[in-house]
Design an enzyme around this catalytic site. Structure first.
Site, PDB file in Angstrom:
ATOM      1  N   GLU A  95       0.824  -1.198   0.000  1.00 41.05           N
ATOM      2  CA  GLU A  95       0.000   0.000   0.000  1.00 41.05           C
ATOM      3  C   GLU A  95       0.863   1.256   0.000  1.00 41.05           C
ATOM      4  O   GLU A  95       1.972   1.264   0.539  1.00 41.05           O
ATOM      5  CB  GLU A  95      -0.931  -0.008   1.205  1.00 41.05           C
ATOM      6  CG  GLU A  95      -1.983  -1.086   1.048  1.00 41.05           C
ATOM      7  CD  GLU A  95      -3.040  -1.036   2.118  1.00 41.05           C
ATOM      8  OE1 GLU A  95      -2.701  -0.718   3.263  1.00 41.05           O
ATOM      9  OE2 GLU A  95      -4.202  -1.304   1.797  1.00 41.05           O
ATOM     10  N   CYS A 115       5.899  -6.941   6.672  1.00 40.18           N
ATOM     11  CA  CYS A 115       7.102  -6.520   7.400  1.00 40.18           C
ATOM     12  C   CYS A 115       7.549  -7.671   8.283  1.00 40.18           C
ATOM     13  O   CYS A 115       6.716  -8.355   8.881  1.00 40.18           O
ATOM     14  CB  CYS A 115       6.801  -5.285   8.253  1.00 40.18           C
ATOM     15  SG  CYS A 115       8.259  -4.624   9.089  1.00 40.18           S
ATOM     16  N   CYS A 119       5.772  -4.453  15.309  1.00 46.10           N
ATOM     17  CA  CYS A 119       5.487  -3.415  16.306  1.00 46.10           C
ATOM     18  C   CYS A 119       4.028  -3.577  16.728  1.00 46.10           C
ATOM     19  O   CYS A 119       3.161  -3.775  15.872  1.00 46.10           O
ATOM     20  CB  CYS A 119       5.722  -2.033  15.710  1.00 46.10           C
ATOM     21  SG  CYS A 119       7.401  -1.798  15.097  1.00 46.10           S
ATOM     22  N   CYS A 122       1.142  -1.623  15.061  1.00 41.82           N
ATOM     23  CA  CYS A 122       1.166  -1.530  13.604  1.00 41.82           C
ATOM     24  C   CYS A 122       0.454  -2.695  12.935  1.00 41.82           C
ATOM     25  O   CYS A 122       0.755  -3.863  13.196  1.00 41.82           O
ATOM     26  CB  CYS A 122       2.615  -1.466  13.128  1.00 41.82           C
ATOM     27  SG  CYS A 122       2.757  -1.480  11.335  1.00 41.82           S
ATOM     28  N   GLY A 162       6.967  -2.095   5.748  1.00 43.52           N
ATOM     29  CA  GLY A 162       8.318  -2.629   5.731  1.00 43.52           C
ATOM     30  C   GLY A 162       9.361  -1.723   6.352  1.00 43.52           C
ATOM     31  O   GLY A 162       9.112  -0.560   6.672  1.00 43.52           O
ATOM     32  N   GLU A 163      10.524  -2.312   6.539  1.00 45.15           N
ATOM     33  CA  GLU A 163      11.662  -1.622   7.151  1.00 45.15           C
ATOM     34  C   GLU A 163      12.695  -1.336   6.050  1.00 45.15           C
ATOM     35  O   GLU A 163      13.322  -2.261   5.525  1.00 45.15           O
ATOM     36  CB  GLU A 163      12.243  -2.523   8.258  1.00 45.15           C
ATOM     37  CG  GLU A 163      13.633  -2.167   8.744  1.00 45.15           C
ATOM     38  CD  GLU A 163      13.802  -0.717   9.190  1.00 45.15           C
ATOM     39  OE1 GLU A 163      13.130  -0.303  10.132  1.00 45.15           O
ATOM     40  OE2 GLU A 163      14.642  -0.005   8.576  1.00 45.15           O
ATOM     41  N   SER A 194      12.609   6.123   6.717  1.00 50.78           N
ATOM     42  CA  SER A 194      12.210   5.964   8.112  1.00 50.78           C
ATOM     43  C   SER A 194      12.572   4.564   8.592  1.00 50.78           C
ATOM     44  O   SER A 194      12.150   3.579   8.008  1.00 50.78           O
ATOM     45  CB  SER A 194      10.695   6.177   8.202  1.00 50.78           C
ATOM     46  OG  SER A 194      10.234   5.829   9.469  1.00 50.78           O
ATOM     47  N   SER A 217      12.209   5.945  14.115  1.00 51.54           N
ATOM     48  CA  SER A 217      10.957   5.704  14.842  1.00 51.54           C
ATOM     49  C   SER A 217      11.300   5.287  16.262  1.00 51.54           C
ATOM     50  O   SER A 217      11.686   4.144  16.504  1.00 51.54           O
ATOM     51  CB  SER A 217      10.151   4.597  14.151  1.00 51.54           C
ATOM     52  OG  SER A 217       9.718   5.044  12.906  1.00 51.54           O
ATOM     53  N   ASN A 294      -3.811   6.884  15.131  1.00 54.28           N
ATOM     54  CA  ASN A 294      -4.974   7.420  14.423  1.00 54.28           C
ATOM     55  C   ASN A 294      -6.297   6.782  14.803  1.00 54.28           C
ATOM     56  O   ASN A 294      -7.351   7.337  14.578  1.00 54.28           O
ATOM     57  CB  ASN A 294      -4.742   7.320  12.919  1.00 54.28           C
ATOM     58  CG  ASN A 294      -4.693   5.898  12.456  1.00 54.28           C
ATOM     59  OD1 ASN A 294      -5.698   5.320  12.110  1.00 54.28           O
ATOM     60  ND2 ASN A 294      -3.514   5.306  12.498  1.00 54.28           N
ATOM     61  N   CYS A 336      -0.098   6.447   9.763  1.00 55.66           N
ATOM     62  CA  CYS A 336       1.069   5.676  10.160  1.00 55.66           C
ATOM     63  C   CYS A 336       0.704   4.409  10.925  1.00 55.66           C
ATOM     64  O   CYS A 336      -0.110   4.429  11.834  1.00 55.66           O
ATOM     65  CB  CYS A 336       1.938   6.555  11.042  1.00 55.66           C
ATOM     66  SG  CYS A 336       3.487   5.787  11.383  1.00 55.66           S
TER      67      CYS A 336
END
Ligand code: SF4
Length: 346
Positions: A95, A115, A119, A122, A162-163, A194, A217, A294, A336
């Site tokens: 996305e 990912c 987290c 997330c 993803g990282e 990021s 982050s 959010n 986020c």
């Protein structure tokens, strides 16, 4: 017998393209023409590359693979014009988010399908990890969204799924192609990578003197608390990461480093959190981007507007440059930590 894979044309630098063309007996200047069609005009159909002869177009089709993607879904926010797109590259789905602001046009793009980290706040970490994207696939999200709108993209954040530092080479390659003067020519200072804090990636980024902005982050500056919300803390404790950055801060540009801090009610927005975050932000001369969670996810909640304001004020009063980034795209799960692709195949 294995079939040799064709080079992915969108992932190649202009020099690499020139090298391949010259080796096959073509003129070097053709590389710039093709590069501009792909990266400046964002035309992927060779038949539309009108200054190229038909036999050269045939050669390109034969020699290289061209972007092959579908946009499977589009969700537009009725409240703030943000839009989320679900791209498919074969089995890999990701996305990306279109984020219009008054004075800039940002997009948030993905570097991996899913990912490998998890987290706790997330949604991406909860879906199946399907692998790294190529540089071309990362770029396709940029060009694919740009083709849909008249408004020029000015800012790009690698902060979707993803990282980036677990797909370092492709992420950096994509960033350099976006910034290329014969392509979109986006300022390097408007491209942000990021990371959740992958120390070897951060070290490489700094040693290579990469010109892009680096967003770390953090989400907590207390090890126990951070461990509860970010599994990366076990592997790369934030104090090691910040210690390294402190040592190297002089080698980085002013304004190059920022902290991302997702605000979760009852978890990381107490006065002690603000005090300690401010201490680190000042030590490292880092701006702090506050991102109120959010919506509700995994038993975690967005703080009240009052608590968000109080936390922001506690930082600013200590002399920190802190921005309370409004969480756009709330109503499309595009903010986020919420890119989970409701339509993603598991
Ligand atoms: S916040 Fe980033 S690093 Fe953490 S699970 Fe989500 S996508 Fe991965």
């Amino acid at each position: 017998m294995s079939i040799e894979k064709k080079p992915e044309i969108l992932s190649l630098t202009e020099d690499e393209l020139a090298h391949l063309l010259v080796a096959d007996g073509h003129k070097k200047f053709r590389a710039q023409q093709v590069f501009q069609w792909l990266h400046l005009k964002q035309v992927f159909d060779v038949r539309q590359m009108t200054n190229l002869k038909a036999d050269f177009q045939d050669y390109l089709t034969e020699k290289f693979s061209f972007p092959d993607f579908k946009i499977l879904n589009e969700s537009k926010s009725p409240s703030d014009q943000t839009a989320k797109y679900l791209f498919a590259f074969g089995k890999k789905q990701v996305e990306s988010v279109w984020l219009p602001y008054e004075n800039r046009q940002s997009i948030c793009i993905s570097v991996q399908s899913g990912c490998s980290l998890d987290c706790s706040f997330c949604a991406t970490g909860k879906i199946a990890f399907k692998g790294n994207l190529t540089a071309g696939e990362i770029l396709t999200q940029v060009y694919g969204m740009q083709q849909l709108y008249d408004r020029r993209i000015t800012n790009i954040v690698f902060m979707g799924m993803g990282e980036p530092f677990y797909n370092y080479d492709n992420a950096i390659r994509a960033a350099s192609l976006i910034a290329h003067q014969h392509g979109m020519n986006i300022s390097r200072r408007r491209i942000t990578l990021s990371t959740s804090g992958v120390l070897p990636g951060i070290q490489r980024f700094i040693e290579e003197k990469q010109p892009y902005r680096l967003a770390l982050s953090l989400h907590s500056v207390f090890a126990d608390k951070r461990k509860r919300i970010m599994d990366i803390e076990e592997k790369y404790p934030f104090e090691d990461v910040l210690g390294y950055l402190r040592e190297k801060r002089g080698e980085m540009q002013q304004g190059q480093l920022m902290f991302e801090y997702i605000m979760i009610d009852g978890i990381n927005i107490f006065p002690d959190d603000a005090k300690e975050l401010a201490r680190w932000a000042k030590l490292l001369n880092a701006k702090v981007n506050l991102i109120p969670m959010n919506t509700e996810f995994n038993g975690m909640h967005r703080p009240s507007e009052e608590k968000i304001y109080e936390f922001w004020r506690a930082l600013v009063e200590r002399g920190v440059v802190a921005v309370n980034r409004k969480s756009p795209a709330k109503d499309i799960d595009g903010a986020c930590g919420m890119l989970a692709g409701q339509k993603l195949a598991s």
